[in-house]
Design an enzyme around this catalytic site. Structure first.
Site, PDB file in Angstrom:
ATOM      1  N   GLY A   1      53.884  36.880  24.093  1.00 42.14           N
ATOM      2  CA  GLY A   1      52.188  37.308  24.129  1.00 42.14           C
ATOM      3  C   GLY A   1      52.771  38.601  25.091  1.00 42.14           C
ATOM      4  O   GLY A   1      51.766  38.924  25.356  1.00 42.14           O
ATOM      5  N   GLN A   2      53.599  39.394  24.750  1.00 42.11           N
ATOM      6  CA  GLN A   2      53.315  40.880  25.083  1.00 42.11           C
ATOM      7  C   GLN A   2      53.131  41.129  24.184  1.00 42.11           C
ATOM      8  O   GLN A   2      52.584  41.614  22.661  1.00 42.11           O
ATOM      9  CB  GLN A   2      54.827  41.249  25.161  1.00 42.11           C
ATOM     10  CG  GLN A   2      55.281  42.984  25.200  1.00 42.11           C
ATOM     11  CD  GLN A   2      56.722  43.708  26.051  1.00 42.11           C
ATOM     12  OE1 GLN A   2      57.715  42.627  24.559  1.00 42.11           O
ATOM     13  NE2 GLN A   2      57.168  44.262  26.016  1.00 42.11           N
TER      14      GLN A   2
ATOM     15  N   ASN B   1      56.644  38.921  29.928  1.00 37.32           N
ATOM     16  CA  ASN B   1      56.248  38.532  28.532  1.00 37.32           C
ATOM     17  C   ASN B   1      56.739  39.412  27.651  1.00 37.32           C
ATOM     18  O   ASN B   1      56.673  40.778  27.822  1.00 37.32           O
ATOM     19  CB  ASN B   1      54.577  38.853  28.382  1.00 37.32           C
ATOM     20  CG  ASN B   1      53.596  38.200  28.862  1.00 37.32           C
ATOM     21  OD1 ASN B   1      53.716  37.170  29.573  1.00 37.32           O
ATOM     22  ND2 ASN B   1      52.517  38.151  29.104  1.00 37.32           N
TER      23      ASN B   1
ATOM     24  N   HIS C   1      57.594  45.872  31.054  1.00 34.28           N
ATOM     25  CA  HIS C   1      56.795  45.090  31.974  1.00 34.28           C
ATOM     26  C   HIS C   1      56.668  44.127  33.090  1.00 34.28           C
ATOM     27  O   HIS C   1      56.970  42.974  32.267  1.00 34.28           O
ATOM     28  CB  HIS C   1      55.830  45.508  32.484  1.00 34.28           C
ATOM     29  CG  HIS C   1      54.906  45.416  30.947  1.00 34.28           C
ATOM     30  ND1 HIS C   1      54.976  45.294  29.942  1.00 34.28           N
ATOM     31  CD2 HIS C   1      54.129  44.040  31.675  1.00 34.28           C
ATOM     32  CE1 HIS C   1      53.974  44.530  28.936  1.00 34.28           C
ATOM     33  NE2 HIS C   1      53.709  43.961  29.506  1.00 34.28           N
ATOM     34  N   LEU C   2      57.168  44.096  34.554  1.00 36.88           N
ATOM     35  CA  LEU C   2      56.639  42.408  35.461  1.00 36.88           C
ATOM     36  C   LEU C   2      55.368  42.661  35.526  1.00 36.88           C
ATOM     37  O   LEU C   2      55.017  43.696  36.013  1.00 36.88           O
ATOM     38  CB  LEU C   2      57.623  42.942  36.299  1.00 36.88           C
ATOM     39  CG  LEU C   2      59.145  42.495  36.934  1.00 36.88           C
ATOM     40  CD1 LEU C   2      59.916  43.177  35.441  1.00 36.88           C
ATOM     41  CD2 LEU C   2      59.882  42.177  37.564  1.00 36.88           C
ATOM     42  N   HIS C   3      55.388  41.017  35.484  1.00 40.48           N
ATOM     43  CA  HIS C   3      53.745  41.471  36.144  1.00 40.48           C
ATOM     44  C   HIS C   3      53.475  40.507  37.413  1.00 40.48           C
ATOM     45  O   HIS C   3      54.261  39.201  37.491  1.00 40.48           O
ATOM     46  CB  HIS C   3      52.337  40.387  34.898  1.00 40.48           C
ATOM     47  CG  HIS C   3      52.507  40.670  33.792  1.00 40.48           C
ATOM     48  ND1 HIS C   3      51.032  40.130  33.599  1.00 40.48           N
ATOM     49  CD2 HIS C   3      53.328  40.404  32.476  1.00 40.48           C
ATOM     50  CE1 HIS C   3      50.710  41.089  32.193  1.00 40.48           C
ATOM     51  NE2 HIS C   3      52.277  40.944  31.871  1.00 40.48           N
TER      52      HIS C   3
ATOM     53  N   ASP D   1      46.667  45.428  37.221  1.00 38.32           N
ATOM     54  CA  ASP D   1      46.357  45.147  35.507  1.00 38.32           C
ATOM     55  C   ASP D   1      44.584  45.416  35.275  1.00 38.32           C
ATOM     56  O   ASP D   1      44.105  45.711  36.330  1.00 38.32           O
ATOM     57  CB  ASP D   1      46.541  43.985  35.469  1.00 38.32           C
ATOM     58  CG  ASP D   1      46.703  43.568  34.378  1.00 38.32           C
ATOM     59  OD1 ASP D   1      48.335  43.490  33.152  1.00 38.32           O
ATOM     60  OD2 ASP D   1      45.968  43.644  32.960  1.00 38.32           O
ATOM     61  N   ILE D   2      44.790  46.278  34.762  1.00 41.87           N
ATOM     62  CA  ILE D   2      43.179  46.690  34.718  1.00 41.87           C
ATOM     63  C   ILE D   2      42.590  45.732  33.752  1.00 41.87           C
ATOM     64  O   ILE D   2      40.807  45.343  34.181  1.00 41.87           O
ATOM     65  CB  ILE D   2      43.173  47.588  32.924  1.00 41.87           C
ATOM     66  CG1 ILE D   2      41.466  48.120  32.746  1.00 41.87           C
ATOM     67  CG2 ILE D   2      43.515  46.576  31.493  1.00 41.87           C
ATOM     68  CD1 ILE D   2      41.407  49.294  32.355  1.00 41.87           C
TER      69      ILE D   2
END
Ligand code: 5GP
Ligand code: ZN
Length: 122
Positions: A101-102, A95, A108-110, A39-40
């Site tokens: 909170g998307q 999310n 995507h999975l965090h 993640d950035i």
């Protein structure tokens, strides 16, 4: 028409561009179905994003026909957690939608780890 809309969404999608290499990212894992990259804006010492290569806007847009893909995304998360040496535990988050909170409309999975997580989440 619905199919065309899907193609237009994908053309405009940040994570589709990352999967296609049009926006740079550091590849942590890739197979025929999935791609994983950091993640950035990491929210933990380890923060990996795991995405399907095909454009799916969110978990809402999946159904029972996506069972194998959804299971595979979790397999990739577990193996990435091993790869990233998250033996003390980790959190996997999806999310979903505005209240979830998307912010990027590509499923995507965090994978978050490297520190103790809090509960309940914010
Ligand atoms: P969401 O808020 O939709 O669950 O997660 C989207 C995530 O994508 C955020 O954690 C955000 O930091 C990350 N992100 C946004 N733009 C980029 C980018 O260009 N590259 C990478 N690697 N991550 C991004
Ligand atoms: Zn996409």
């Amino acid at each position: 028409m619905i199919e065309r809309r899907g193609i237009l969404d994908a053309m405009d999608c940040l994570f589709c561009k990352i999967v296609a290499g049009k926006i740079p990212s550091k590849k942590l894992y890739e197979d025929e179905l999935t791609y994983a990259f950091p993640d950035i804006n990491p929210q933990a010492p380890t923060h990996v994003l795991i995405v399907p290569k095909k454009h799916i806007a969110s978990l809402v847009k999946t159904d029972a026909g996506d069972k194998d893909l959804l299971g595979h995304l979790l397999d990739v998360a577990r193996e990435q957690a091993k790869e990233q040496k998250l033996g003390n535990g980790y959190r996997v988050v999806i999310n979903t939608g505005a209240n979830g909170g998307q912010t990027v409309d590509h499923l995507h999975l965090h994978l978050l780890g490297g520190r103790a997580m809090h509960w309940p989440p914010g």
